[in-house]
Design a protein around this motif. Sequence first.
Motif, short mmCIF file in Angstrom:
data_model
loop_
_atom_site.label_atom_id
_atom_site.label_comp_id
_atom_site.label_asym_id
_atom_site.label_seq_id
_atom_site.Cartn_x
_atom_site.Cartn_y
_atom_site.Cartn_z
N ILE A 1 0.88 -1.38 -0.23
CA ILE A 1 0.19 0.12 0.02
C ILE A 1 0.48 0.98 0.12
O ILE A 1 0.33 2.34 -0.97
N GLY A 2 1.63 1.30 1.02
CA GLY A 2 2.99 2.41 1.01
C GLY A 2 3.37 2.31 -0.66
O GLY A 2 3.17 3.44 -1.12
N CYS A 3 3.41 1.49 -0.68
CA CYS A 3 4.21 2.26 -2.53
C CYS A 3 3.67 2.25 -3.49
O CYS A 3 3.92 3.18 -4.29
N ALA A 4 2.71 1.98 -3.70
CA ALA A 4 1.11 1.90 -4.41
C ALA A 4 0.72 3.43 -4.24
O ALA A 4 0.57 4.66 -5.05
N ALA A 5 0.43 4.33 -2.75
CA ALA A 5 0.53 5.53 -2.61
C ALA A 5 1.48 6.39 -3.07
O ALA A 5 1.05 7.41 -2.93
N LEU A 6 2.66 6.15 -2.93
CA LEU A 6 3.81 6.63 -3.25
C LEU A 6 4.05 7.38 -4.54
O LEU A 6 3.84 7.77 -5.18
N THR A 7 3.37 5.82 -4.78
CA THR A 7 3.13 6.12 -6.50
C THR A 7 2.51 7.08 -7.49
O THR A 7 3.08 7.46 -7.99
N LEU A 8 0.74 7.01 -6.65
CA LEU A 8 -0.29 8.19 -6.96
C LEU A 8 0.25 9.36 -7.00
O LEU A 8 0.50 10.45 -7.71
N GLY B 1 7.91 2.92 -11.66
CA GLY B 1 8.69 2.51 -10.68
C GLY B 1 7.83 1.85 -9.59
O GLY B 1 8.76 0.56 -8.79
N PHE B 2 6.46 1.65 -10.12
CA PHE B 2 5.32 0.77 -9.27
C PHE B 2 5.95 -0.91 -9.78
O PHE B 2 5.67 -1.74 -8.33
N MET B 3 5.88 -1.27 -10.59
CA MET B 3 6.44 -2.71 -11.51
C MET B 3 7.70 -2.98 -10.12
O MET B 3 7.99 -4.54 -10.00
N ALA B 4 8.58 -1.70 -10.37
CA ALA B 4 10.17 -2.04 -9.55
C ALA B 4 10.06 -2.23 -8.01
O ALA B 4 10.67 -3.42 -7.35
N THR B 5 8.73 -2.36 -8.09
CA THR B 5 8.82 -2.20 -6.51
C THR B 5 7.49 -2.57 -5.80
O THR B 5 7.91 -4.33 -5.31
N ALA B 6 6.46 -2.28 -6.70
CA ALA B 6 5.30 -3.37 -5.97
C ALA B 6 5.34 -4.77 -6.52
O ALA B 6 5.04 -5.75 -5.35
N VAL B 7 5.60 -4.46 -7.75
CA VAL B 7 5.29 -6.23 -8.35
C VAL B 7 6.42 -7.25 -8.18
O VAL B 7 6.60 -7.90 -7.68
N LYS B 8 7.51 -6.59 -7.38
CA LYS B 8 8.56 -6.74 -7.59
C LYS B 8 8.18 -7.44 -5.99
O LYS B 8 8.37 -8.95 -5.44
N ALA B 9 7.76 -7.14 -4.85
CA ALA B 9 8.39 -7.22 -3.43
C ALA B 9 6.86 -8.05 -3.33
O ALA B 9 6.77 -9.59 -3.00
N ALA B 10 5.66 -7.69 -3.95
CA ALA B 10 4.75 -9.10 -4.12
C ALA B 10 4.75 -10.53 -5.20
O ALA B 10 4.95 -11.52 -4.27
N SER B 11 5.59 -9.65 -5.47
CA SER B 11 5.92 -11.43 -5.86
C SER B 11 6.90 -11.99 -5.01
O SER B 11 7.23 -13.71 -5.16
N PHE B 12 8.16 -11.36 -4.35
CA PHE B 12 9.29 -12.07 -3.23
C PHE B 12 7.67 -12.55 -2.47
O PHE B 12 8.53 -13.43 -1.28
N ALA B 13 7.12 -12.08 -2.08
CA ALA B 13 6.02 -12.48 -0.67
C ALA B 13 6.08 -13.67 -0.58
O ALA B 13 5.94 -14.63 0.14
N PHE B 14 5.48 -13.68 -2.36
CA PHE B 14 4.49 -15.45 -2.18
C PHE B 14 6.22 -16.24 -2.32
O PHE B 14 5.66 -17.78 -2.36
N ILE B 15 6.72 -15.79 -3.10
CA ILE B 15 7.57 -16.81 -3.78
C ILE B 15 8.34 -17.41 -2.15
O ILE B 15 8.71 -18.49 -2.01
N LEU B 16 8.82 -16.29 -1.66
CA LEU B 16 9.42 -16.45 0.09
C LEU B 16 8.07 -17.25 0.64
O LEU B 16 8.97 -18.90 1.26
N ARG B 17 6.98 -17.21 0.87
CA ARG B 17 6.21 -17.79 1.07
C ARG B 17 6.41 -19.46 0.52
O ARG B 17 6.33 -20.27 1.60
N THR B 18 6.16 -19.31 -0.21
CA THR B 18 6.09 -20.76 -0.97
C THR B 18 6.96 -21.66 -0.75
O THR B 18 6.97 -22.71 -0.13
N MET B 19 7.93 -20.86 -0.67
CA MET B 19 9.76 -21.68 -0.38
C MET B 19 9.78 -21.83 0.77
O MET B 19 10.34 -22.95 1.04
#
Lengths: 512, 495
Positions: free
Chosen positions: B82-89, B242-260
């Motif tokens: 949410i922080g990333c999205a807000a800053l992007t906006l 910027g949104f892709m580099a941060t939020a998309v990456k963070a979200a992707s790492f979020a589930f990768i980390l949980r999965t692994m």
Amino acid sequence: MDQNVLSILIFLPVVAALGLMLMPSSSEKGIKGFAMVAALINAALALSLLGTFDPAKAGYQFEVNAPWLPSAGISYHLGIDGISLVLVVLTAVLTPVALLASWNLIKDRVRGYYAWMLLFSAGMIGAVTALDMFLFYVFFELMLIPAFFLIGLWGGEGRVKATVKFVVYTLVGSLFLFVAILYLAVRHQATTGTWSFQLADLMATPLAGSAMVWAFLAFALAFAIKSGLFPFHTWAPDTYVAAPAPVTFLVSGIMGKIGVYGFIRFAVPLFPEAARSAQPYLMGLALIGLIYAAWIALAQTDIKRLLAYSSVSHMAVILLGVFALDQHAWTGAVFMFMAHALATGGLFLLVGMLAERKGTSIADFGGIAKAMPFLTTVFVLVTMASVGLPGLNGFIGEFMILLGTYASHNVIGVVATTSVIWGACYMLWMVSRTFFGEEPKQAKPLADLSLREALVIVPIALVIVYTGFVPQPVLSRIDASVQAVLGPVNATVKAATAEPAATEGDHHAGGH
Amino acid sequence: MMNMEIHWLSILPIIIVMVTGLGLTFLRTPALLGGLSLSALALAAMVSGVDLVQSPAGFKRVLFHGVVTFDAYSHFFTLLLIGCAALTLVAAWAYFPREKMAQSEVYSLLMLSLSGMLILPAATHLIAVFIAIEIMSIAIYALVGARRMDMKSNESSLKYFLLGSFASGIILYGIALTYGAAGSIQFDALRDFAASPDPARLPLFIAGIAMLVIGFGFKVAAAPFHAWTPDVYEGAPAPITGFMATAVKAASFAFILRTMAVAFLPVKAEWVEVVAALAVVTMFTGNILAFVQGNIKRMLAYSSIAHTGYMMMGLTALSNQEGAYAGAAILYYLVAYCLTNIALFAAIGFVSKQGEKLVEIEDLAGLGAKFPGLSLVIAICMASLIGIPPTAGFFGKYFLFSAVIQQGYAWLAVIGIINSILSVYYYLRVVVVMYFKEPRADWSDMTGLVPVRIVGVFCAVMIVWAGVGATSLLYLVPGAQPLMAWAKTSVASLF
């Protein structure tokens, strides 16, 4: 007060720099004055340390040890012994000198310049007072940022190339240092179960085998680059030449010493055996650097560049003293911190003054002694200190280093002694071509030192003479600390080398 | 069996964001769009924060028959995203109108993609993961092409869409294989299977994991699945990049980390070397190619690849006991990384001028004198990306490398350091150009600096504070110590 004095020394310049940024950039006089007052307060505070520092005590004094990031074992731990005392006082005292030397030299973006100078000073004081490896690393890197902008924004010809080279080189070294520090902390955590970056804790969990060698090499690389040990010195001449004179004064005078200090404080005590086995190679490099840089200096036609190589050569002498792992040599090396900072630094400032008048090419000068007798006198005096004339402080340090080196490694000692000859050759030749001989044909005679310039250089000259005649107060403050650091190192090494002999035969003789 | 009781407070942030995203399509007033989106984000963050604070330590809310699990970990990412999205906006406040983009669509897509991202950190069922990825990605495909009149933007959108669809297909394959092996794709069931696998079906399981790693690798731009990144980052509108580099990456790492960490940890021995190798390749690919880029967006695209490599390195240090530390290091690193990249792309969006014409690194020449504040922000970001103390990036590297060394992968840390050294030059070049070169671009007619400045100053202060701070600033933004502590409790809730 005692508790906070070191923190004040570090953060007063930082606060002052931030304060500068709040001032309107147009009020140049106000900016210079404000920065100067801050630097002078710091200098006075540092000088007061000389009175309160107890020379008889070997351990750290004025210690503060507060948790910073406790879960990671990182603490805000400061403290000084005789070795760091020299560097703290030098930094704090030379900063206002550098600011004064910048007074008329820096004409644009004055506010930024003075702010960066103060931050530079703060970073250096932080680096030599930190007793937590992590904290040390932070300050060690922090020094780089102000230096980067100071050279890149206010430097002369070739400044961009020089800054990039400077920063990339030093970062390469320090990043390896960073891994090695992490490795030490991880080892400490593995053996004791707690995280710590305190120097004392890390020294208590020694590494062994190849891990120790690699860690030592990482440390040595970082400090060799910082101090300009051959062949890692190539950034130094470029940087010294490109930077504005007062910045060169601080970079060559103090920042380079922090590399040497790193060897003394961290690399050697943490890995004594690796240091001992690397000793021949390191001494060899120092020796090559010493002669090589001196010869290159001989061939220079530009005074600033000549001094740059002379500085590299002198740093090699200091490093040689450190690598000798000998009590006298170490005391001499620490004494040389001061002597070299004052002599080489002073010469860079004087050349800066010459540059303001006419440039730095030797060919442009000649016979100017008549026009500017005062400057010539000071210049010759400082040159004499630089080449190690007895009675001036350069002699004391160099003599002790060579003595210590000779005592432990006589061949190297003998070869190293020739550095005195080379030094005398290039310096005196330069002086004679610049100041004496035929008078140049020029429109108007060069002006002698102004009052401001005299205020910059005369105190330096006086300290050079004073500590040359009366070195004992400085030496006594260094000596006990050197003993405390080097004693255990040599004991460890001796124990390690004595072990095989003891196991071979006589247990009683070996095990006392 | 599990009942269908719903814990509303946990899913409310997702609902708020999703409903707002759908609702925004009916609005046309730019100020209203921005205001509503930011209010919705603030509300969602508040709900998530309240839920986090009032929940007992170590809470775990398994909802919808184990499809999603809300815990301290998912809340950490909810707040970060949410922080990333807000800053992007905020960063895009003046950018969208300047580029004459269809604003209601852009805002709505951004919120919708965020709603997908918010599901990802909580997803504990591979189908939930897949659906969340698709919700996130499809909106992003469209956002990349949001500068409709720009050929590059269109091209990169199509490129991203096609390659992304392939990746989705591969993930789906992976899910199918995993299901075939384990008989379930709920994470707890997967972990049980992994802990005592049926030897006959283990190869199938491993093949499934391999497919998933490839698909995940695409999403986070890990080499050799990174090829889309530079083109897409270059073509997308700067704040969206910027949104892709941060939020998309963070979200992707979020589930990768949980999965692994949750599902596949018992078979770590089977994948750790592959991940380590991918990390090494990713770091080198990113850093070496970033070296030769003249375009700053492409340079940052490769740099983001390199940073993916650093974080993947952290995955190799995951383990039950010390996993909390390695995982927390990745979380901390992500926060540091997000702060720098949002600020950087915000600045680029502003500096590049209308139509994003000035995107070469050399175009930044003289920026230091023209916009000293903005340049300082960029310089701080670069220092953080290099890892110079006392920035958050430095501490991120510290936590990450020490976790890796602790797990006995000292060689990996050394490779990480060698890569940091490679990166010094190209990050430094930006600073050198900004401050030490004569200006060549004309910045006389610039508008919309204020929102960019707000984002820049906030990020810069945070970057430094998350480095040196041992306490919280104004009780809101944590420094290094509290942030790491929070990351640790978050990751600990996984196990």
